[in-house]
Design an enzyme around this catalytic site. Structure first.
Site, PDB file in Angstrom:
ATOM      1  CD  GLU A 195      23.387  11.664  43.372  1.00 52.94           C
ATOM      2  OE1 GLU A 195      22.542  12.362  42.789  1.00 52.94           O
ATOM      3  OE2 GLU A 195      23.870  11.922  44.490  1.00 52.94           O
ATOM      4  NE  ARG A 226      12.352  14.384  34.638  1.00 53.38           N
ATOM      5  CZ  ARG A 226      13.598  14.209  35.117  1.00 53.38           C
ATOM      6  NH1 ARG A 226      14.587  14.966  34.689  1.00 53.38           N
ATOM      7  NH2 ARG A 226      13.847  13.319  36.039  1.00 53.38           N
ATOM      8  CE  LYS A 255      18.212   8.658  40.812  1.00 58.21           C
ATOM      9  NZ  LYS A 255      19.632   8.456  40.527  1.00 58.21           N
TER      10      LYS A 255
HETATM   11  P1  ATP Z   1      15.459  11.463  39.419  1.00 51.08           P
HETATM   12  O1  ATP Z   1      14.816  12.752  39.032  1.00 51.08           O
HETATM   13  O2  ATP Z   1      14.598  10.284  39.239  1.00 51.08           O
HETATM   14  O3  ATP Z   1      16.091  11.520  40.772  1.00 51.08           O
HETATM   15  P2  ATP Z   1      17.966  11.949  38.308  1.00 51.08           P
HETATM   16  O4  ATP Z   1      18.094  12.722  37.059  1.00 51.08           O
HETATM   17  O5  ATP Z   1      18.288  12.655  39.566  1.00 51.08           O
HETATM   18  O6  ATP Z   1      16.578  11.263  38.345  1.00 51.08           O
HETATM   19  P3  ATP Z   1      20.300  10.477  37.783  1.00 51.08           P
HETATM   20  O7  ATP Z   1      20.824   9.263  38.430  1.00 51.08           O
HETATM   21  O8  ATP Z   1      21.048  11.735  37.943  1.00 51.08           O
HETATM   22  O9  ATP Z   1      18.829  10.655  38.302  1.00 51.08           O
HETATM   23  O10 ATP Z   1      19.991  10.210  36.251  1.00 51.08           O
HETATM   24  C1  ATP Z   1      20.854   9.563  35.370  1.00 51.08           C
HETATM   25  C2  ATP Z   1      20.451   9.917  33.976  1.00 51.08           C
HETATM   26  O11 ATP Z   1      19.114   9.515  33.712  1.00 51.08           O
HETATM   27  C3  ATP Z   1      20.534  11.398  33.727  1.00 51.08           C
HETATM   28  O12 ATP Z   1      21.276  11.597  32.539  1.00 51.08           O
HETATM   29  C4  ATP Z   1      19.113  11.831  33.569  1.00 51.08           C
HETATM   30  O13 ATP Z   1      18.995  12.842  32.610  1.00 51.08           O
HETATM   31  C5  ATP Z   1      18.403  10.572  33.106  1.00 51.08           C
HETATM   32  N1  ATP Z   1      17.022  10.574  33.549  1.00 51.08           N
HETATM   33  C6  ATP Z   1      16.563  10.594  34.812  1.00 51.08           C
HETATM   34  N2  ATP Z   1      15.212  10.633  34.853  1.00 51.08           N
HETATM   35  C7  ATP Z   1      14.800  10.626  33.563  1.00 51.08           C
HETATM   36  C8  ATP Z   1      13.521  10.651  32.920  1.00 51.08           C
HETATM   37  N3  ATP Z   1      12.390  10.700  33.629  1.00 51.08           N
HETATM   38  N4  ATP Z   1      13.486  10.623  31.569  1.00 51.08           N
HETATM   39  C9  ATP Z   1      14.622  10.563  30.857  1.00 51.08           C
HETATM   40  N5  ATP Z   1      15.850  10.547  31.378  1.00 51.08           N
HETATM   41  C10 ATP Z   1      15.955  10.576  32.729  1.00 51.08           C
HETATM   42 MG    MG Z   2      20.290  13.527  39.673  1.00 48.65          MG
END
Ligand code: ATP
Ligand code: MG
Length: 566
Positions: A39, A264, A274
């Site tokens: 995102e 994760r 984020k």
């Molecule tokens: P955050 O929790 O940091 O806001 P998010 O999942 O909201 O992360 P996205 O932009 O939606 O951020 O993530 C894009 C991809 O990265 C998703 O497929 C998510 O599963 C993966 N991802 C995000 N954080 C991690 C992590 N700590 N370990 C592994 N994969 C991750």
């Molecule tokens: Mg997200």
């Protein structure tokens, strides 16, 4: 299909996702199609790198493809500058989506039609409960939810209201569209989840054409389906959402991507979210998303991490189903290992103390050969200037040394790296403060290059810089961003309370080899005995270089590995 070896070594073939893909390739799947779906609401961090390496890595290894998909469904939080940064970071990590960049917003029209279909079939309804009421009606894990009075609204009225929602006839929050599933389900995600909310907000790509935006849970599975994603890899917290995604796909009768969840990445002494990283940026705890202390890809890059070291780290941690916290030292280990191979060695004195070689001819100068990288002879040698006045580290001299202090002290001998063996014959101190201001040494002209022809033993080797030609540089030393391994663990306290006040130490007026005075670009250096450094891309100015320490050296060669290296 034969897995292609990664540039940096054999693929991690043992994980359960790759095993599953291998078996799917034997049965009903021609080639894997994966996606990385960020995102654009912040910068990517090392957790995302894990997902990027997995998704792009699988495509590479099994002859498939990986899409980059911007999951841009919430214009209130998203920004094109994040999109730019995400593209740059994925590219820098070494992955290529070629022409396969997609946007969830490209599917808004299709998603809207899918929604009309569900409404027409009595599987979705427009609700006028407020967000607060919806929460109350949802029930708890131990109690079923209650059905909204709107649940029995007619299909005709639902269609009319939903179209009016799209046309912008209502205010934010006035209505939502919900799936009609089961308010008594043991899985909370199945209790009539919200599919659309009204948001009168302009979108970076669709402008003002929408007044409603799809929720993540409604957009994600259908986006995967539209793109023909064979394996939709996501983190464990989406396991409970899978039944909902399956339900949507089944009602619509469209292509079913296989969702596989993995743990994760959590990393000690930092945070990976984020939203919280955003707080550090917006409240000024760090200088920006790319502050070298940040666990973001751009922060790590500015800190001196290489794409190879990050990919190596991701390979080492592997892919599992168990949530765990990875020790920050593992990441540091990966970068040390990589930089040991590639970093150009140089000498820089961070806390200069003047040394005068009393028996060295006044005004004389010479150049000595120094090895650029003992691990890689192809990196060659360089000339290092030497003259009567030098700088050494202040703590390499002690007036009253303890036992086993093999560096400089009155009467002792030490080897100056690549230069001569010198003996300390005296020192001067400041009349008031008592601080040592100058050390006097005699050099042994027969030891040029650092070896004594008579084979006498000199245990210590220290680095130095010729005072006359030294360049003045600023050095930034970093420590952990947080003082505790799990800053988010204490629910009573704000994670910012655990920020390490000593995470950044700036040292001005360091004395370095001349070449560091006008270097440029992203070259990784090893300052001998001091660690790995890189020129800061943002804060360096011509003639005023600033170096960021990527990581310290685990062992300094100064005392321990003396015999082997010097
Ligand atoms: P955050 O929790 O940091 O806001 P998010 O999942 O909201 O992360 P996205 O932009 O939606 O951020 O993530 C894009 C991809 O990265 C998703 O497929 C998510 O599963 C993966 N991802 C995000 N954080 C991690 C992590 N700590 N370990 C592994 N994969 C991750
Ligand atoms: Mg997200």
């Amino acid at each position: 299909m034969k897995p292609k070896a990664d540039k940096d070594g054999p693929p991690e073939s043992g994980d359960f996702i790759r095993a599953r893909i291998r078996s799917d390739l034997q049965s009903d799947i021609a080639k894997p199609v994966t996606r990385f779906p960020p995102e654009p609401n912040g910068y990517l961090h090392i957790g995302h790198a894990k997902s990027i390496c997995l998704n792009f890595g699988i495509a590479e290894e099994f002859g498939g493809t990986c899409n980059l998909r911007f999951d841009d469904t919430n214009p209130s939080k998203e920004d094109v500058r994040y999109e730019e940064a995400i593209r740059e970071d994925v590219r820098w990590l070494g992955f290529d989506w070629e022409d396969r960049v997609y946007y969830a917003s490209d599917y808004f029209e299709q998603l809207y039609e899918y929604a009309l279909r569900l409404i027409s079939e009595g599987k979705a309804y427009v609700d006028d409960l407020s967000a607060e009421e919806i929460r109350k009606y949802r029930g708890t894990l131990s109690e079923p939810g209650r059905e909204s009075p709107s649940r029995e609204r007619s299909v005709e009225e639902n269609l009319k209201l939903f179209r009016a929602m799209r046309d912008g006839d209502f205010d934010d929050g006035q209505y939502v569209l919900r799936a009609k599933i089961d308010m008594a389900s043991g899985n909370m995600n199945m209790r009539d989840p919200v599919m659309y909310r009204i948001m009168k907000k302009s979108h970076a790509r669709t402008g003002n054409s929408w007044s409603i935006y799809p929720m993540y849970d409604w957009a994600h599975g259908q986006s995967d389906s539209i793109e023909g994603i064979t394996h939709s890899l996501c983190t464990l917290e989406f396991e409970d959402h899978r039944p909902l995604y399956d339900w949507f796909i089944a009602q619509l009768g469209i292509y079913h991507s296989r969702q596989i969840e993995f743990a994760r990445l959590n990393l000690s002494y930092t945070i990976l979210s984020k939203r919280n990283l955003m707080k550090l940026v917006s409240e000024g705890y760090v200088s920006g998303w790319d502050d070298p202390r940040m666990p973001t890809i751009s922060g790590l890059r500015r800190r001196g991490y290489t794409p190879e070291s990050i990919r190596d780290f991701c390979r080492k941690i592997g892919i599992t189903k168990q949530d765990s916290v990875i020790d920050m030292q593992l990441l540091e280990h990966s970068v040390r290992e990589d930089l040991n191979k590639r970093a150009q060695r140089v000498m820089a004195v961070l806390d200069p103390l003047k040394v005068v070689i009393v028996n060295y001819p006044e005004g004389a100068e010479e150049e000595l050969d120094a090895v650029n990288n003992p691990e890689d002879p192809s990196m060659g040698k360089r000339k290092v200037p030497f003259s009567k006045e030098l700088f050494i580290e202040r703590d390499d001299f002690m007036e009253n040394p303890p036992k086993k202090f093999y560096r400089l002290s009155p009467g002792s001998e030490v080897r100056l790296r690549y230069a001569y063996i010198v003996r300390c014959v005296g020192f001067e101190r400041h009349p008031e403060t008592g601080e040592v201001t100058e050390v006097h040494c005699e050099y042994d002209p027969d030891t040029r290059g650092g070896t004594a022809p008579d084979g006498r033993k000199v245990r210590g080797t220290i680095h130095w810089v010729c005072a006359k030609s030294a360049s003045t540089v600023t050095v930034r030393l970093y420590d952990r961003l947080f003082t505790v391994p799990a800053p988010m663990a204490d629910k009573q306290r704000e994670f910012t309370e655990f920020l390490n006040p000593e995470s950044l130490r700036i040292i001005e007026d360091c004395a370095a080899e001349p070449l560091l005075g006008d270097c440029s670009g992203e070259i990784n250096y090893q300052f001998e005995r001091k660690g790995y450094f890189i020129l800061d891309s943002a804060d360096s100015a011509p003639g005023a270089p600033v170096f960021n320490r990527t990581v310290s050296l685990r062992d300094s060669w100064g005392r321990r590995s003396e015999g082997k290296r010097a």
